[in-house]
Scaffold this motif. Structure first.
Motif, PDB file in Angstrom:
ATOM      1  N   LEU A 142       7.459  13.878  -1.606  1.00 35.26           N
ATOM      2  CA  LEU A 142       6.114  14.213  -2.065  1.00 35.26           C
ATOM      3  C   LEU A 142       5.226  12.999  -1.832  1.00 35.26           C
ATOM      4  O   LEU A 142       5.560  11.892  -2.255  1.00 35.26           O
ATOM      5  N   VAL A 143       4.111  13.195  -1.134  1.00 29.26           N
ATOM      6  CA  VAL A 143       3.274  12.060  -0.755  1.00 29.26           C
ATOM      7  C   VAL A 143       1.866  12.228  -1.329  1.00 29.26           C
ATOM      8  O   VAL A 143       1.258  13.292  -1.224  1.00 29.26           O
ATOM      9  N   HIS A 144       1.378  11.168  -1.962  1.00 34.76           N
ATOM     10  CA  HIS A 144      -0.005  11.190  -2.440  1.00 34.76           C
ATOM     11  C   HIS A 144      -0.934  11.245  -1.235  1.00 34.76           C
ATOM     12  O   HIS A 144      -0.698  10.591  -0.218  1.00 34.76           O
ATOM     13  N   LYS A 145      -2.010  12.004  -1.330  1.00 38.01           N
ATOM     14  CA  LYS A 145      -2.901  12.221  -0.196  1.00 38.01           C
ATOM     15  C   LYS A 145      -3.441  10.919   0.386  1.00 38.01           C
ATOM     16  O   LYS A 145      -3.704  10.822   1.592  1.00 38.01           O
ATOM     17  N   SER A 146      -3.591   9.887  -0.455  1.00 38.64           N
ATOM     18  CA  SER A 146      -4.123   8.619   0.022  1.00 38.64           C
ATOM     19  C   SER A 146      -3.150   7.862   0.909  1.00 38.64           C
ATOM     20  O   SER A 146      -3.536   6.905   1.599  1.00 38.64           O
ATOM     21  N   THR A 147      -1.883   8.253   0.920  1.00 37.42           N
ATOM     22  CA  THR A 147      -0.873   7.547   1.728  1.00 37.42           C
ATOM     23  C   THR A 147      -0.689   8.167   3.110  1.00 37.42           C
ATOM     24  O   THR A 147       0.077   7.630   3.922  1.00 37.42           O
ATOM     25  N   LEU A 148      -1.373   9.267   3.394  1.00 39.02           N
ATOM     26  CA  LEU A 148      -1.152   9.988   4.640  1.00 39.02           C
ATOM     27  C   LEU A 148      -1.400   9.117   5.872  1.00 39.02           C
ATOM     28  O   LEU A 148      -0.688   9.232   6.877  1.00 39.02           O
ATOM     29  N   ASP A 149      -2.393   8.245   5.805  1.00 34.61           N
ATOM     30  CA  ASP A 149      -2.727   7.403   6.952  1.00 34.61           C
ATOM     31  C   ASP A 149      -2.387   5.934   6.727  1.00 34.61           C
ATOM     32  O   ASP A 149      -2.745   5.083   7.548  1.00 34.61           O
ATOM     33  N   THR A 150      -1.687   5.651   5.604  1.00 33.14           N
ATOM     34  CA  THR A 150      -1.363   4.251   5.297  1.00 33.14           C
ATOM     35  C   THR A 150       0.148   4.038   5.238  1.00 33.14           C
ATOM     36  O   THR A 150       0.749   3.512   6.165  1.00 33.14           O
ATOM     37  N   VAL A 151       0.772   4.468   4.146  1.00 40.06           N
ATOM     38  CA  VAL A 151       2.204   4.222   3.961  1.00 40.06           C
ATOM     39  C   VAL A 151       3.078   5.254   4.672  1.00 40.06           C
ATOM     40  O   VAL A 151       4.116   4.913   5.257  1.00 40.06           O
ATOM     41  N   LEU A 152       2.683   6.517   4.651  1.00 44.16           N
ATOM     42  CA  LEU A 152       3.523   7.574   5.211  1.00 44.16           C
ATOM     43  C   LEU A 152       3.886   7.344   6.677  1.00 44.16           C
ATOM     44  O   LEU A 152       5.045   7.567   7.058  1.00 44.16           O
ATOM     45  N   PRO A 153       2.955   6.913   7.551  1.00 40.14           N
ATOM     46  CA  PRO A 153       3.353   6.709   8.951  1.00 40.14           C
ATOM     47  C   PRO A 153       4.514   5.735   9.116  1.00 40.14           C
ATOM     48  O   PRO A 153       5.411   5.980   9.930  1.00 40.14           O
ATOM     49  N   LYS A 154       4.535   4.672   8.352  1.00 38.77           N
ATOM     50  CA  LYS A 154       5.652   3.709   8.446  1.00 38.77           C
ATOM     51  C   LYS A 154       6.950   4.341   7.972  1.00 38.77           C
ATOM     52  O   LYS A 154       8.005   4.177   8.593  1.00 38.77           O
ATOM     53  N   VAL A 155       6.871   5.069   6.861  1.00 36.65           N
ATOM     54  CA  VAL A 155       8.053   5.746   6.329  1.00 36.65           C
ATOM     55  C   VAL A 155       8.569   6.770   7.334  1.00 36.65           C
ATOM     56  O   VAL A 155       9.773   6.838   7.624  1.00 36.65           O
ATOM     57  N   ALA A 156       7.649   7.568   7.885  1.00 35.04           N
ATOM     58  CA  ALA A 156       8.044   8.624   8.818  1.00 35.04           C
ATOM     59  C   ALA A 156       8.676   8.054  10.076  1.00 35.04           C
ATOM     60  O   ALA A 156       9.679   8.574  10.576  1.00 35.04           O
ATOM     61  N   ALA A 157       8.105   6.968  10.593  1.00 31.86           N
ATOM     62  CA  ALA A 157       8.661   6.354  11.807  1.00 31.86           C
ATOM     63  C   ALA A 157      10.084   5.873  11.567  1.00 31.86           C
ATOM     64  O   ALA A 157      10.967   6.033  12.426  1.00 31.86           O
ATOM     65  N   ALA A 158      10.335   5.294  10.402  1.00 34.06           N
ATOM     66  CA  ALA A 158      11.679   4.805  10.079  1.00 34.06           C
ATOM     67  C   ALA A 158      12.656   5.960   9.916  1.00 34.06           C
ATOM     68  O   ALA A 158      13.825   5.864  10.332  1.00 34.06           O
ATOM     69  N   LEU A 159      12.212   7.058   9.313  1.00 33.64           N
ATOM     70  CA  LEU A 159      13.072   8.224   9.158  1.00 33.64           C
ATOM     71  C   LEU A 159      13.411   8.846  10.513  1.00 33.64           C
ATOM     72  O   LEU A 159      14.569   9.171  10.791  1.00 33.64           O
ATOM     73  N   VAL A 160      12.400   8.998  11.356  1.00 30.10           N
ATOM     74  CA  VAL A 160      12.616   9.590  12.682  1.00 30.10           C
ATOM     75  C   VAL A 160      13.555   8.724  13.509  1.00 30.10           C
ATOM     76  O   VAL A 160      14.403   9.229  14.262  1.00 30.10           O
ATOM     77  N   ALA A 161      13.454   7.406  13.362  1.00 30.71           N
ATOM     78  CA  ALA A 161      14.350   6.505  14.086  1.00 30.71           C
ATOM     79  C   ALA A 161      15.801   6.733  13.697  1.00 30.71           C
ATOM     80  O   ALA A 161      16.716   6.418  14.468  1.00 30.71           O
ATOM     81  N   LYS A 162      16.016   7.278  12.512  1.00 36.20           N
ATOM     82  CA  LYS A 162      17.363   7.611  12.052  1.00 36.20           C
ATOM     83  C   LYS A 162      17.760   9.046  12.389  1.00 36.20           C
ATOM     84  O   LYS A 162      18.826   9.515  11.977  1.00 36.20           O
ATOM     85  N   GLY A 163      16.869   9.771  13.081  1.00 32.34           N
ATOM     86  CA  GLY A 163      17.187  11.127  13.507  1.00 32.34           C
ATOM     87  C   GLY A 163      16.742  12.224  12.566  1.00 32.34           C
ATOM     88  O   GLY A 163      17.150  13.380  12.708  1.00 32.34           O
ATOM     89  N   VAL A 164      15.886  11.899  11.601  1.00 26.46           N
ATOM     90  CA  VAL A 164      15.457  12.885  10.605  1.00 26.46           C
ATOM     91  C   VAL A 164      14.349  13.774  11.154  1.00 26.46           C
ATOM     92  O   VAL A 164      13.385  13.294  11.761  1.00 26.46           O
ATOM     93  N   THR A 165      14.480  15.076  10.938  1.00 26.36           N
ATOM     94  CA  THR A 165      13.428  16.043  11.230  1.00 26.36           C
ATOM     95  C   THR A 165      12.582  16.222   9.983  1.00 26.36           C
ATOM     96  O   THR A 165      13.124  16.380   8.877  1.00 26.36           O
ATOM     97  N   LEU A 166      11.254  16.214  10.137  1.00 22.01           N
ATOM     98  CA  LEU A 166      10.329  16.299   9.010  1.00 22.01           C
ATOM     99  C   LEU A 166       9.661  17.658   8.989  1.00 22.01           C
ATOM    100  O   LEU A 166       8.934  18.031   9.909  1.00 22.01           O
ATOM    101  N   LYS A 167       9.927  18.428   7.923  1.00 20.91           N
ATOM    102  CA  LYS A 167       9.295  19.737   7.745  1.00 20.91           C
ATOM    103  C   LYS A 167       8.074  19.534   6.849  1.00 20.91           C
ATOM    104  O   LYS A 167       8.210  19.341   5.644  1.00 20.91           O
TER     105      LYS A 167
END
Length: 448
Positions: free
Chosen positions: A269-294
């Motif tokens: 669950l992501v606060h709307k203010s993190t969509l363009d700040t923290v979430l991209p870093k988190v998502a990139a790290a997850l994808v690097a581990k092979g995670v699919t994001l729904k």
């Protein structure tokens, strides 16, 4: 420990009888039994791993044919680095814990010469029904012996070779100890679970360990109290003030450390203010581990801007995804307006297992941990810490999301109940009351 194909009633009767002896066995005898079990498992390691390899070979074939899930295959693998050693360590850790039997938790002086105590004691006979994980036998045996409980174990067919090899070693150990061999039993007879679940005369608690379907079936099929959880839908809330590096470490570990575990992260669950700040870093790290994001529309839009590998792993979330325990490299992502929205989502879609908040605001964290009704609520820490060994319990019989005497990882304390002991000098109840000539209770609290 006996490996038996006896009828369920005979096995339960034997366990009930053994429980009477085990409950009164001195702690040094119980500890000695655990030492012997530890040593016998070491001596039998090659045989156990060979048996496990045979189970794994059949399991991989079944998984390839679609009749067994990959998460179950992963849980079955006893040769995974560190797994056998962790099993042995769990036995040692339990052995070194304080004796849970006979602990006085309350003392009250009702009157002169009339003192009440509340004392911990074993529950009695445990029935553990489990799938795949062969180390469960050693975990349960060590916790049962230490806590003075008898245990009947019924494993799934996918782990039969492993179960029998481990049980044979434990049986040899108990033959050298003061613990009755019938106190720990592995039932190998097929299709006897319905009969076992009907034996509420002998069995005091059922502990299921396995798939959601197994747990739900057991809960709906017995009068015996059940300690277990049906799902591990763990969520993390990425708050507005979250530190990007800290949040990334925690979320990646929660999701990818061991995806087949019930304490693995399933919803972000992501606060709307993190969509363009923290979430991209988190998502990139997850994808690097092979995670699919729904993703919901807002988080999808933000992550598609990144392009490349991240955008390629973004999919549209369906409503059911937020109620799903994936047990795979898949994570549901949803945008929320506030911590209150995150709490409400967890209330509506979570499974009361383990949920965490990533924030730098103490007040917000404490609100989240107070309001979320789960067995484990964490602040800036991975959901993977929801584990009996990590909590210092030695090992665990399972995770409970029930609102009964034990929640979360269940170790020795969760296998204990209590009784009241009253020591008098001939008093009778009619001597006490508010009438003429009657005595009043003193109800004086005494030191433990």
């Amino acid at each position: 420990m006996s490996v038996t194909n006896a009828d369920p009633t005979s096995a339960a009767e034997a366990a009930k009888l053994a429980a009477l002896t085990l409950a009164t066995l001195p702690v040094h005898d119980r500890n000695d039994a655990l030492d012997i079990i530890h040593d016998e498992l070491i001596a039998a390691k090659d045989d156990i791993l060979a048996a496990n390899a045979r189970d794994m070979e059949l399991a991989r074939v079944a998984a390839a044919g679609g009749s067994l899930s990959q998460s179950l295959v992963s849980r079955l693998d006893l040769a995974r680095p560190g797994k056998f050693e962790d099993m042995l360590k769990g036995i040692r850790d339990v052995r070194n814990l304080e004796d849970p039997v006979g602990q006085v938790t309350l003392r009250t002086k009702l009157d002169d010469g009339l003192e009440l105590e509340r004392v911990t004691c074993p529950i009695g006979v445990l029935l553990i029904i489990f799938e795949a994980r062969p180390e469960v036998i050693a975990n349960i045996a060590s916790l049962a012996v230490k806590s003075g409980n008898a245990a009947i174990l019924k494993g799934g067919k996918e782990s039969t070779e492993s179960f029998v090899a481990i049980s044979t070693a434990i049986s040899a150990a108990l033959e050298k100890s003061k613990v009755p061999n019938g106190a720990i039993q592995l039932v190998t007879t097929r299709d006897v679970i319905p009969q076992l679940l009907a034996l509420d005369r002998y069995i005091d608690l059922v502990i299921p360990r396995g798939s959601n379907e197994l747990v739900r079936y057991i809960k709906s099929s017995t009068k015996i109290p059940v300690l277990g959880h049906a799902d591990g839908i763990c969520a993390a809330y990425l708050a507005e003030s979250a530190n990007a590096d800290l949040a990334t470490r925690v979320i990646v570990d929660s999701k990818t450390n061991y995806v087949a575990a019930c304490n693995s992260l399933e919803t972000l669950l992501v606060h709307k203010s993190t969509l363009d700040t923290v979430l991209p870093k988190v998502a990139a790290a997850l994808v690097a581990k092979g995670v699919t994001l729904k993703c919901d529309p807002a988080s999808k839009e933000a992550l598609l801007k990144l392009g490349g590998d991240v955008a390629s792993k973004v999919e549209d979330a369906q409503p059911a995804d937020y109620d799903t325990e994936f047990l795979a490299l898949t994570l549901a992502v949803k945008t929320v307006e506030s911590v209150d929205d995150a709490i409400l989502h967890i209330h509506l879609h979570g499974s009361h297992h383990t949920d965490t908040i990533l924030t730098e605001e103490k007040e917000e964290a404490e609100k989240f941990m107070s309001a979320v009704d789960s067995a484990g609520v964490y602040w800036n820490a991975s959901s993977r810490f929801a584990d009996g060994m990590r909590y210092g319990f030695g090992t665990e019989v399972g995770i409970s999301t029930n609102k009964i005497h034990s929640r979360g990882p269940v170790g020795l304390e969760g296998l204990m109940i209590y009784k009241y002991k009253l020591r008098g000098t001939g008093q009778i109840s009619t001597n006490f009351g508010s009438g003429e000539g009657q005595r009043e209770y003193k109800h004086e609290k005494l030191p433990l």
